[in-house]
Motif scaffolding. Sequence first.
Motif, PDB file in Angstrom:
ATOM      1  N   GLY A 149     -85.476  72.738  -5.432  1.00  0.00           N
ATOM      2  CA  GLY A 149     -85.210  71.787  -4.363  1.00  0.00           C
ATOM      3  C   GLY A 149     -86.477  71.271  -3.726  1.00  0.00           C
ATOM      4  N   ASP A 150     -87.477  72.143  -3.578  1.00  0.00           N
ATOM      5  CA  ASP A 150     -88.744  71.743  -2.969  1.00  0.00           C
ATOM      6  C   ASP A 150     -89.516  70.753  -3.840  1.00  0.00           C
ATOM      7  N   THR A 151     -89.351  70.860  -5.152  1.00  0.00           N
ATOM      8  CA  THR A 151     -90.079  69.987  -6.077  1.00  0.00           C
ATOM      9  C   THR A 151     -89.283  68.741  -6.468  1.00  0.00           C
ATOM     10  N   TYR A 152     -88.011  68.691  -6.093  1.00  0.00           N
ATOM     11  CA  TYR A 152     -87.142  67.587  -6.480  1.00  0.00           C
ATOM     12  C   TYR A 152     -87.621  66.271  -5.861  1.00  0.00           C
ATOM     13  N   LYS A 153     -87.597  65.209  -6.642  1.00  0.00           N
ATOM     14  CA  LYS A 153     -87.952  63.876  -6.179  1.00  0.00           C
ATOM     15  C   LYS A 153     -86.755  62.940  -6.367  1.00  0.00           C
ATOM     16  N   MET A 154     -86.458  62.206  -5.322  1.00  0.00           N
ATOM     17  CA  MET A 154     -85.369  61.225  -5.391  1.00  0.00           C
ATOM     18  C   MET A 154     -85.743  60.112  -6.360  1.00  0.00           C
ATOM     19  N   PRO A 155     -84.782  59.537  -7.074  1.00  0.00           N
ATOM     20  CA  PRO A 155     -85.070  58.340  -7.865  1.00  0.00           C
ATOM     21  C   PRO A 155     -85.585  57.216  -6.970  1.00  0.00           C
ATOM     22  N   ALA A 156     -86.386  56.339  -7.525  1.00  0.00           N
ATOM     23  CA  ALA A 156     -86.966  55.246  -6.740  1.00  0.00           C
ATOM     24  C   ALA A 156     -85.893  54.389  -6.075  1.00  0.00           C
ATOM     25  N   SER A 157     -84.749  54.243  -6.740  1.00  0.00           N
ATOM     26  CA  SER A 157     -83.692  53.380  -6.208  1.00  0.00           C
ATOM     27  C   SER A 157     -83.039  53.946  -4.949  1.00  0.00           C
ATOM     28  N   THR A 158     -83.233  55.249  -4.695  1.00  0.00           N
ATOM     29  CA  THR A 158     -82.639  55.881  -3.510  1.00  0.00           C
ATOM     30  C   THR A 158     -83.694  56.573  -2.646  1.00  0.00           C
ATOM     31  N   ALA A 159     -84.954  56.237  -2.848  1.00  0.00           N
ATOM     32  CA  ALA A 159     -86.045  56.948  -2.171  1.00  0.00           C
ATOM     33  C   ALA A 159     -85.991  56.819  -0.654  1.00  0.00           C
ATOM     34  N   ASP A 160     -85.334  55.780  -0.150  1.00  0.00           N
ATOM     35  CA  ASP A 160     -85.276  55.598   1.302  1.00  0.00           C
ATOM     36  C   ASP A 160     -83.976  56.139   1.900  1.00  0.00           C
ATOM     37  N   TRP A 161     -83.174  56.832   1.110  1.00  0.00           N
ATOM     38  CA  TRP A 161     -81.930  57.398   1.624  1.00  0.00           C
ATOM     39  C   TRP A 161     -82.225  58.602   2.506  1.00  0.00           C
ATOM     40  N   GLY A 162     -81.318  58.868   3.449  1.00  0.00           N
ATOM     41  CA  GLY A 162     -81.497  59.965   4.379  1.00  0.00           C
ATOM     42  C   GLY A 162     -80.717  61.206   3.991  1.00  0.00           C
ATOM     43  N   PHE A 163     -80.767  62.194   4.864  1.00  0.00           N
ATOM     44  CA  PHE A 163     -80.153  63.489   4.615  1.00  0.00           C
ATOM     45  C   PHE A 163     -79.421  63.962   5.876  1.00  0.00           C
ATOM     46  N   PHE A 164     -78.261  64.554   5.694  1.00  0.00           N
ATOM     47  CA  PHE A 164     -77.668  65.342   6.764  1.00  0.00           C
ATOM     48  C   PHE A 164     -78.537  66.572   7.028  1.00  0.00           C
ATOM     49  N   ASN A 165     -79.113  67.102   5.967  1.00  0.00           N
ATOM     50  CA  ASN A 165     -79.910  68.320   6.050  1.00  0.00           C
ATOM     51  C   ASN A 165     -80.999  68.229   4.977  1.00  0.00           C
ATOM     52  N   PRO A 166     -82.260  68.472   5.303  1.00  0.00           N
ATOM     53  CA  PRO A 166     -83.330  68.330   4.307  1.00  0.00           C
ATOM     54  C   PRO A 166     -83.249  69.346   3.177  1.00  0.00           C
ATOM     55  N   ARG A 167     -82.388  70.358   3.319  1.00  0.00           N
ATOM     56  CA  ARG A 167     -82.246  71.361   2.251  1.00  0.00           C
ATOM     57  C   ARG A 167     -81.158  70.974   1.250  1.00  0.00           C
ATOM     58  N   TYR A 168     -80.611  69.767   1.379  1.00  0.00           N
ATOM     59  CA  TYR A 168     -79.528  69.382   0.475  1.00  0.00           C
ATOM     60  C   TYR A 168     -79.910  69.376  -1.003  1.00  0.00           C
ATOM     61  N   PRO A 169     -81.123  68.980  -1.410  1.00  0.00           N
ATOM     62  CA  PRO A 169     -81.456  69.096  -2.842  1.00  0.00           C
ATOM     63  C   PRO A 169     -81.370  70.541  -3.339  1.00  0.00           C
ATOM     64  N   GLU A 170     -81.870  71.483  -2.546  1.00  0.00           N
ATOM     65  CA  GLU A 170     -81.743  72.898  -2.922  1.00  0.00           C
ATOM     66  C   GLU A 170     -80.277  73.293  -3.041  1.00  0.00           C
TER      67      GLU A 170
END
Length: 336
Positions: free
Chosen positions: A298-319
């Motif tokens: 999760g810490d190393t995950y990168k959003m695709p460029a097409s969604t790079a400006d999307w937000g999060f309910f919680n920053p740990r959501y990729p993890e």
Amino acid sequence: MFNLERRSVLKAGATSALALASLPGVISSVSAASPKRRVVAESAFARIVEVGDGVFAVVSTPLDSEGRFAAPQTLCNGGLIVGDERILSIDAYYQPEGAAWVNEQAKKLFGRPVSDVICTHLHLDHTGGLAGFQDGAVGPEIYMTASTWALMVEQYSGGTAIEGTPFIAPPAKLVGPTRVIEDESQLVSMNLGGRSVTILPLAGHTPSDLAILVDDLPITFGGDLAWWGLFPNYVDAVPSKLAPSLAKLMSGGSRLMVTGHGGLVSTDDMAPYAELIASIDTAALQAREQGWSAEKAGDTYKMPASTADWGFFNPRYPERAIGAWFREWGMDDNAA
């Protein structure tokens, strides 16, 4: 394409109450691109937007100007579908106050209250407000799947509060279903008088999700199978079913998608969201191959460029999303 010919019968179920647990998380930003539409009602926490003749999206606005939770009464998106005989609410929102506001707007706009509510899945931001539709002993028919009701009982009957959040804490009454969809292998048709909707059982965001299609207009209410402008929550996800369910929702021709959270979007334009889901799947596979924990992945995950400006309910959501894959594979989150 959707097979709209197969139908199943709704079976009556029980009604009861549960304690309401809190929902954690912080949104950093929301990017919601949608065309200008007529707003028919507005409050500090939601607006009701006309998206078709007799069809309205309830778009939640829970954030203040600094991106902090300030008004979580509705929290999720939902909608109203108006027929000659019945008014259907898509989802029940987070707090009874939010659902009561939606119900009052239905009375003001259409001269009658909500008669039916479909809960798209178990999460409390979609079911916690059910009591707000009640008027004393009178209330709407409430539809959900048997799986959803069982999961609600399993997860929320303890009513554990989460400290440090702006959300309501238990005890709070959560009303259960009056109509239970037992067979999730078939479509369900609901006649509202002069128009009908199709209830499409799917899975992916949770083990049991419902999408609702307006039969006479190209409009779909996707529940939390569809997000826009926000990274999705995988807390109860079945990841292997999410992408196929999304593909099915996107394959029925050009339709307006009322998402569970974020903006309204055409199915023609949802490729960035599908790409985001695919990127999570790829990240989980790579983490398994590398022997990484869900936290490291999760810490190393990168959003695709097409969604790079999307937000999060919680920053740990990729993890959490990668951890959902680990859970489905029967692996420990801490190691592959």
